[in-house]
Design an enzyme around this catalytic site. Structure first.
Site, PDB file in Angstrom:
ATOM      1  N   ASP A  19       0.877  -1.159   0.000  1.00 61.13           N
ATOM      2  CA  ASP A  19       0.000   0.000   0.000  1.00 61.13           C
ATOM      3  C   ASP A  19       0.921   1.217   0.000  1.00 61.13           C
ATOM      4  O   ASP A  19       2.092   1.117   0.395  1.00 61.13           O
ATOM      5  CB  ASP A  19      -0.898  -0.028   1.241  1.00 61.13           C
ATOM      6  CG  ASP A  19      -1.820   1.167   1.303  1.00 61.13           C
ATOM      7  OD1 ASP A  19      -2.431   1.520   0.273  1.00 61.13           O
ATOM      8  OD2 ASP A  19      -1.932   1.771   2.390  1.00 61.13           O
ATOM      9  N   ARG A  20       0.424   2.358  -0.437  1.00 61.17           N
ATOM     10  CA  ARG A  20       1.277   3.543  -0.510  1.00 61.17           C
ATOM     11  C   ARG A  20       1.185   4.374   0.769  1.00 61.17           C
ATOM     12  O   ARG A  20       2.111   4.407   1.569  1.00 61.17           O
ATOM     13  CB  ARG A  20       0.889   4.393  -1.728  1.00 61.17           C
ATOM     14  CG  ARG A  20       1.914   5.463  -2.062  1.00 61.17           C
ATOM     15  CD  ARG A  20       1.417   6.410  -3.119  1.00 61.17           C
ATOM     16  NE  ARG A  20       0.551   7.421  -2.518  1.00 61.17           N
ATOM     17  CZ  ARG A  20      -0.098   8.340  -3.205  1.00 61.17           C
ATOM     18  NH1 ARG A  20      -0.037   8.383  -4.526  1.00 61.17           N
ATOM     19  NH2 ARG A  20      -0.849   9.230  -2.590  1.00 61.17           N
ATOM     20  N   ASP A  21       0.050   5.039   0.971  1.00 55.72           N
ATOM     21  CA  ASP A  21      -0.109   5.961   2.088  1.00 55.72           C
ATOM     22  C   ASP A  21      -0.200   5.190   3.405  1.00 55.72           C
ATOM     23  O   ASP A  21      -1.067   4.346   3.587  1.00 55.72           O
ATOM     24  CB  ASP A  21      -1.364   6.819   1.892  1.00 55.72           C
ATOM     25  CG  ASP A  21      -1.328   7.595   0.584  1.00 55.72           C
ATOM     26  OD1 ASP A  21      -0.246   8.058   0.197  1.00 55.72           O
ATOM     27  OD2 ASP A  21      -2.393   7.735  -0.059  1.00 55.72           O
ATOM     28  N   THR A  61      -2.643   1.187  -4.556  1.00 53.63           N
ATOM     29  CA  THR A  61      -3.156   2.253  -3.704  1.00 53.63           C
ATOM     30  C   THR A  61      -4.532   2.740  -4.140  1.00 53.63           C
ATOM     31  O   THR A  61      -4.758   2.991  -5.328  1.00 53.63           O
ATOM     32  CB  THR A  61      -2.152   3.424  -3.652  1.00 53.63           C
ATOM     33  OG1 THR A  61      -2.682   4.478  -2.846  1.00 53.63           O
ATOM     34  CG2 THR A  61      -1.811   3.963  -5.023  1.00 53.63           C
ATOM     35  N   GLN A  63      -7.065   5.642  -4.467  1.00 52.11           N
ATOM     36  CA  GLN A  63      -6.910   7.087  -4.599  1.00 52.11           C
ATOM     37  C   GLN A  63      -8.281   7.735  -4.778  1.00 52.11           C
ATOM     38  O   GLN A  63      -8.641   8.225  -5.847  1.00 52.11           O
ATOM     39  CB  GLN A  63      -5.962   7.427  -5.751  1.00 52.11           C
ATOM     40  CG  GLN A  63      -4.524   7.055  -5.480  1.00 52.11           C
ATOM     41  CD  GLN A  63      -3.969   7.817  -4.296  1.00 52.11           C
ATOM     42  OE1 GLN A  63      -4.058   9.042  -4.219  1.00 52.11           O
ATOM     43  NE2 GLN A  63      -3.386   7.087  -3.328  1.00 52.11           N
ATOM     44  N   LYS A 119      -9.517  -1.519  -3.077  1.00 55.09           N
ATOM     45  CA  LYS A 119      -9.387  -2.423  -1.945  1.00 55.09           C
ATOM     46  C   LYS A 119     -10.548  -2.168  -0.981  1.00 55.09           C
ATOM     47  O   LYS A 119     -10.899  -1.007  -0.778  1.00 55.09           O
ATOM     48  CB  LYS A 119      -8.039  -2.205  -1.247  1.00 55.09           C
ATOM     49  CG  LYS A 119      -6.854  -2.576  -2.117  1.00 55.09           C
ATOM     50  CD  LYS A 119      -5.525  -2.264  -1.454  1.00 55.09           C
ATOM     51  CE  LYS A 119      -5.288  -0.780  -1.477  1.00 55.09           C
ATOM     52  NZ  LYS A 119      -4.048  -0.364  -0.816  1.00 55.09           N
ATOM     53  N   ASP A 144      -1.588  -0.958   5.724  1.00 52.86           N
ATOM     54  CA  ASP A 144      -1.812  -0.372   7.042  1.00 52.86           C
ATOM     55  C   ASP A 144      -3.281  -0.387   7.454  1.00 52.86           C
ATOM     56  O   ASP A 144      -3.635   0.180   8.481  1.00 52.86           O
ATOM     57  CB  ASP A 144      -1.266   1.061   7.087  1.00 52.86           C
ATOM     58  CG  ASP A 144      -2.019   2.016   6.181  1.00 52.86           C
ATOM     59  OD1 ASP A 144      -2.511   1.574   5.110  1.00 52.86           O
ATOM     60  OD2 ASP A 144      -2.120   3.208   6.525  1.00 52.86           O
TER      61      ASP A 144
END
Length: 181
Positions: A19-21, A61, A63, A119, A144
């Protein structure tokens, strides 16, 4: 919503889906510019560690800021190019990126074709597995949120919940535990 693969080789390899953020960068809410990015401690080192261990490294991710009208797809793709360059300068490589602009409450019809990418649906992971030769049995996801874990399970891979701390330490522990299987 997807970038062309960067010359995947034919041999299946394990992959790590990130995952990105909240995993690579501190989650500040709807980040879409380079000046909004602060790396999670150990993030570049963790990516380099996974590269060195022979894993393909992918980013997946959600968005929702796109569907909310806060920024556009070009902003996300520009940010991902910048992040990739920053990581390259630190000896780390992201092999490919996927993002979902879909949100069920904001312009759901506009990005309906990407609804299965958001997701907890596994669409982004499955798309990467179709685009790249991935050894699914040795692959895993780091996220996360519980939705990341649900996406991993739906894609048939293990998921590891990263809640805080140093990502490189977290990844080193995962790789050590997986090697002992």
């Amino acid at each position: 919503m997807q970038r062309p693969p960067t010359q995947p080789d034919a041999a299946p390899r394990p992959a790590v889906f990130l995952d990105r953020d909240g995993v690579l960068n501190v989650d500040t809410g709807y980040a879409h510019r380079a000046d909004q990015i602060a790396w999670v401690p150990g993030a570049p080192e963790a990516v380099a560690r996974m590269n060195a261990a022979g894993f393909r490294v992918f980013v997946v991710t959600n968005q929702a800021g796109i569907a909310r009208g806060l920024y556009g797809c070009d902003d996300v793709e520009d940010l991902h190019r910048w992040m990739a360059q920053e990581l390259r300068e630190r000896g780390a490589r992201i092999d490919d990126w996927r993002y979902s602009p879909h949100h069920p409450l904001h312009q759901p019809e506009r990005f309906a074709d990407k609804a299965d990418w958001r997701k907890p649906a596994p669409g982004m992971l499955l798309d990467l597995m179709a685009a790249w030769p991935v050894d699914r049995t040795a692959s895993f996801m780091i996220g996360d949120r519980q939705t990341d874990m649900e996406a991993a399970a739906a894609a048939g891979i293990d998921g590891y919940l990263f809640e805080a701390g140093n990502l490189d330490t977290f990844v080193a522990d995962i790789l050590r535990r997986r090697a002992g299987r």
